[in-house]
Design a protein around this motif. Structure first.
Motif, mmCIF file in Angstrom:
data_model
loop_
_atom_site.group_PDB
_atom_site.id
_atom_site.type_symbol
_atom_site.label_atom_id
_atom_site.label_comp_id
_atom_site.label_asym_id
_atom_site.label_seq_id
_atom_site.Cartn_x
_atom_site.Cartn_y
_atom_site.Cartn_z
ATOM 1 N N ILE A 105 -56.159 1.373 -16.406
ATOM 2 C CA ILE A 105 -57.236 0.871 -17.244
ATOM 3 C C ILE A 105 -58.486 1.727 -17.045
ATOM 4 C CG2 ILE A 105 -57.945 -0.842 -15.519
ATOM 5 C CD1 ILE A 105 -58.612 -2.730 -17.863
ATOM 6 N N VAL A 106 -59.166 2.022 -18.138
ATOM 7 C CA VAL A 106 -60.450 2.710 -18.102
ATOM 8 C C VAL A 106 -61.445 1.725 -18.690
ATOM 9 C CG1 VAL A 106 -61.820 4.668 -18.927
ATOM 10 C CG2 VAL A 106 -59.397 4.989 -18.349
ATOM 11 N N TYR A 107 -62.468 1.386 -17.918
ATOM 12 C CA TYR A 107 -63.428 0.372 -18.360
ATOM 13 C C TYR A 107 -64.849 0.766 -17.994
ATOM 14 C CZ TYR A 107 -63.397 -1.187 -13.483
ATOM 15 O OH TYR A 107 -63.520 -1.237 -12.117
ATOM 16 N N TYR A 108 -65.802 0.166 -18.718
ATOM 17 C CA TYR A 108 -67.217 0.459 -18.496
ATOM 18 C C TYR A 108 -67.713 -0.403 -17.350
ATOM 19 C CZ TYR A 108 -71.811 2.169 -19.897
ATOM 20 O OH TYR A 108 -73.019 2.814 -19.943
ATOM 21 N N ASN A 109 -68.280 0.270 -16.332
ATOM 22 C CA ASN A 109 -68.682 -0.418 -15.116
ATOM 23 C C ASN A 109 -69.961 0.208 -14.582
ATOM 24 O OD1 ASN A 109 -68.641 -1.858 -12.676
ATOM 25 N ND2 ASN A 109 -67.296 -0.369 -11.721
ATOM 26 N N LYS A 110 -71.048 -0.523 -14.638
ATOM 27 C CA LYS A 110 -72.331 -0.064 -14.078
ATOM 28 C C LYS A 110 -72.762 1.295 -14.631
ATOM 29 C CE LYS A 110 -71.642 -2.657 -9.881
ATOM 30 N NZ LYS A 110 -71.297 -2.638 -8.492
ATOM 31 N N GLN A 111 -72.818 1.404 -15.930
ATOM 32 C CA GLN A 111 -73.323 2.580 -16.642
ATOM 33 C C GLN A 111 -72.442 3.813 -16.543
ATOM 34 O OE1 GLN A 111 -77.325 2.685 -15.051
ATOM 35 N NE2 GLN A 111 -78.058 1.494 -16.802
ATOM 36 N N PHE A 152 -62.786 -8.033 -21.664
ATOM 37 C CA PHE A 152 -62.063 -7.267 -22.678
ATOM 38 C C PHE A 152 -62.991 -6.253 -23.348
ATOM 39 C CE2 PHE A 152 -58.629 -10.689 -23.822
ATOM 40 C CZ PHE A 152 -58.071 -10.542 -22.561
ATOM 41 N N ARG A 153 -64.224 -6.634 -23.635
ATOM 42 C CA ARG A 153 -65.149 -5.756 -24.377
ATOM 43 C C ARG A 153 -65.535 -4.504 -23.590
ATOM 44 N NH1 ARG A 153 -68.216 -9.790 -22.306
ATOM 45 N NH2 ARG A 153 -70.157 -9.188 -21.271
ATOM 46 N N HIS A 154 -65.275 -4.483 -22.267
ATOM 47 C CA HIS A 154 -65.591 -3.314 -21.449
ATOM 48 C C HIS A 154 -64.423 -2.331 -21.361
ATOM 49 C CE1 HIS A 154 -69.110 -5.233 -19.002
ATOM 50 N NE2 HIS A 154 -69.238 -5.402 -20.307
ATOM 51 N N ILE A 155 -63.267 -2.722 -21.871
ATOM 52 C CA ILE A 155 -62.068 -1.878 -21.765
ATOM 53 C C ILE A 155 -62.100 -0.778 -22.820
ATOM 54 C CG2 ILE A 155 -59.552 -1.807 -21.875
ATOM 55 C CD1 ILE A 155 -59.576 -4.770 -21.001
ATOM 56 N N LYS A 156 -61.906 0.455 -22.357
ATOM 57 C CA LYS A 156 -61.823 1.604 -23.267
ATOM 58 C C LYS A 156 -60.367 1.985 -23.483
ATOM 59 C CE LYS A 156 -63.389 6.384 -23.778
ATOM 60 N NZ LYS A 156 -64.055 7.491 -23.085
ATOM 61 N N GLU A 157 -59.586 1.980 -22.393
ATOM 62 C CA GLU A 157 -58.160 2.316 -22.465
ATOM 63 C C GLU A 157 -57.377 1.363 -21.574
ATOM 64 O OE1 GLU A 157 -57.302 6.395 -21.431
ATOM 65 O OE2 GLU A 157 -59.195 7.058 -22.316
ATOM 66 N N LEU A 158 -56.177 0.994 -22.020
ATOM 67 C CA LEU A 158 -55.285 0.148 -21.222
ATOM 68 C C LEU A 158 -53.861 0.547 -21.544
ATOM 69 C CD1 LEU A 158 -54.833 -2.305 -19.320
ATOM 70 C CD2 LEU A 158 -54.833 -3.728 -21.373
ATOM 71 N N ASN A 159 -53.109 0.899 -20.515
ATOM 72 C CA ASN A 159 -51.722 1.332 -20.703
ATOM 73 C C ASN A 159 -50.855 0.780 -19.583
ATOM 74 O OD1 ASN A 159 -52.372 3.340 -22.851
ATOM 75 N ND2 ASN A 159 -53.463 4.309 -21.166
ATOM 76 N N PRO A 160 -49.594 0.436 -19.903
ATOM 77 C CA PRO A 160 -48.655 0.112 -18.820
ATOM 78 C C PRO A 160 -48.519 1.346 -17.935
ATOM 79 C CG PRO A 160 -47.736 -0.461 -20.968
ATOM 80 C CD PRO A 160 -48.998 0.319 -21.222
ATOM 81 N N TYR A 161 -48.279 1.152 -16.651
ATOM 82 C CA TYR A 161 -48.204 2.258 -15.716
ATOM 83 C C TYR A 161 -46.898 2.168 -14.935
ATOM 84 C CZ TYR A 161 -49.702 5.697 -12.248
ATOM 85 O OH TYR A 161 -49.800 6.807 -11.437
ATOM 86 N N ASP A 162 -46.096 3.213 -15.019
ATOM 87 C CA ASP A 162 -44.819 3.254 -14.278
ATOM 88 C C ASP A 162 -45.052 3.922 -12.933
ATOM 89 O OD1 ASP A 162 -43.350 2.108 -16.369
ATOM 90 O OD2 ASP A 162 -43.157 4.066 -17.362
ATOM 91 N N ILE A 163 -44.685 3.191 -11.859
ATOM 92 C CA ILE A 163 -44.883 3.756 -10.524
ATOM 93 C C ILE A 163 -43.632 4.482 -10.067
ATOM 94 C CG2 ILE A 163 -46.656 2.208 -9.748
ATOM 95 C CD1 ILE A 163 -44.461 0.579 -8.363
ATOM 96 N N GLN A 210 -58.552 1.778 -32.618
ATOM 97 C CA GLN A 210 -58.518 1.674 -31.153
ATOM 98 C C GLN A 210 -58.526 0.210 -30.712
ATOM 99 O OE1 GLN A 210 -61.977 4.239 -30.649
ATOM 100 N NE2 GLN A 210 -60.741 5.660 -29.414
ATOM 101 N N ILE A 211 -59.313 -0.613 -31.388
ATOM 102 C CA ILE A 211 -59.363 -2.043 -31.061
ATOM 103 C C ILE A 211 -58.013 -2.689 -31.334
ATOM 104 C CG2 ILE A 211 -60.380 -4.261 -31.736
ATOM 105 C CD1 ILE A 211 -63.035 -2.694 -32.188
ATOM 106 N N ASP A 212 -57.380 -2.346 -32.455
ATOM 107 C CA ASP A 212 -56.053 -2.884 -32.779
ATOM 108 C C ASP A 212 -55.022 -2.475 -31.729
ATOM 109 O OD1 ASP A 212 -57.073 -4.110 -35.031
ATOM 110 O OD2 ASP A 212 -56.376 -2.537 -36.418
ATOM 111 N N GLU A 213 -55.046 -1.193 -31.326
ATOM 112 C CA GLU A 213 -54.112 -0.708 -30.293
ATOM 113 C C GLU A 213 -54.335 -1.438 -28.973
ATOM 114 O OE1 GLU A 213 -54.105 3.559 -29.752
ATOM 115 O OE2 GLU A 213 -54.143 3.879 -31.931
ATOM 116 N N LEU A 214 -55.611 -1.610 -28.611
ATOM 117 C CA LEU A 214 -55.951 -2.299 -27.367
ATOM 118 C C LEU A 214 -55.472 -3.748 -27.402
ATOM 119 C CD1 LEU A 214 -57.344 -2.109 -24.631
ATOM 120 C CD2 LEU A 214 -59.499 -2.624 -25.766
ATOM 121 N N ASN A 215 -55.669 -4.419 -28.523
ATOM 122 C CA ASN A 215 -55.213 -5.808 -28.661
ATOM 123 C C ASN A 215 -53.696 -5.906 -28.546
ATOM 124 O OD1 ASN A 215 -57.722 -7.062 -28.876
ATOM 125 N ND2 ASN A 215 -57.812 -6.747 -31.092
ATOM 126 N N THR A 216 -52.978 -4.952 -29.123
ATOM 127 C CA THR A 216 -51.516 -4.937 -29.032
ATOM 128 C C THR A 216 -51.076 -4.808 -27.576
ATOM 129 O OG1 THR A 216 -51.342 -3.947 -31.230
ATOM 130 C CG2 THR A 216 -49.427 -3.738 -29.800
#
Length: 108
Positions: free
Chosen positions: A63-69, A97-108, A44-50
């Protein structure tokens, strides 16, 4: 002669007294269950870095990230990426970066 109260007056007599406005909302927020921080696997870390290396300012992301518990989902435009500071900014919200769980390009 006895004075009779109307039903409304009588009901008001038994209404709860709200001396501490907003206190119930605060208690509800504190009582809200906390989400545990999820430790990412090496894959998951490798995918996120890519993905982080491919994302550019001005692009839309989800983006899905950890925010205030708890984890928060945000869809928006990337304002800034700093590998040196290990942060990403989406719609003015700075996310380490360390708070990111998921990150993906988003097509509108």
């Amino acid at each position: 002669m006895k004075h009779r109260m109307s039903r409304l007056q009588r009901a008001k007599q038994f209404m709860p007294f709200a001396a501490l406005r907003g206190f119930e909302a605060l208690l509800a927020a504190v009582a809200r269950p906390k989400e545990a921080w999820v430790e990412l696997s090496e894959n998951q870390i490798d995918e996120l870095n890519t993905v982080l290396q491919s994302i550019r300012c001005g692009e839309w992301v989800r983006i899905v990230y950890y925010n205030k518990q708890k984890y928060t989902e945000l869809i928006g435009i990337v304002d800034m990426i700093s590998e040196q500071l290990q942060i990403l900014s989406v719609q003015g919200i700075v996310i380490p970066f360390r708070h990111i769980k998921e990150l993906n390009p988003y097509d509108i």
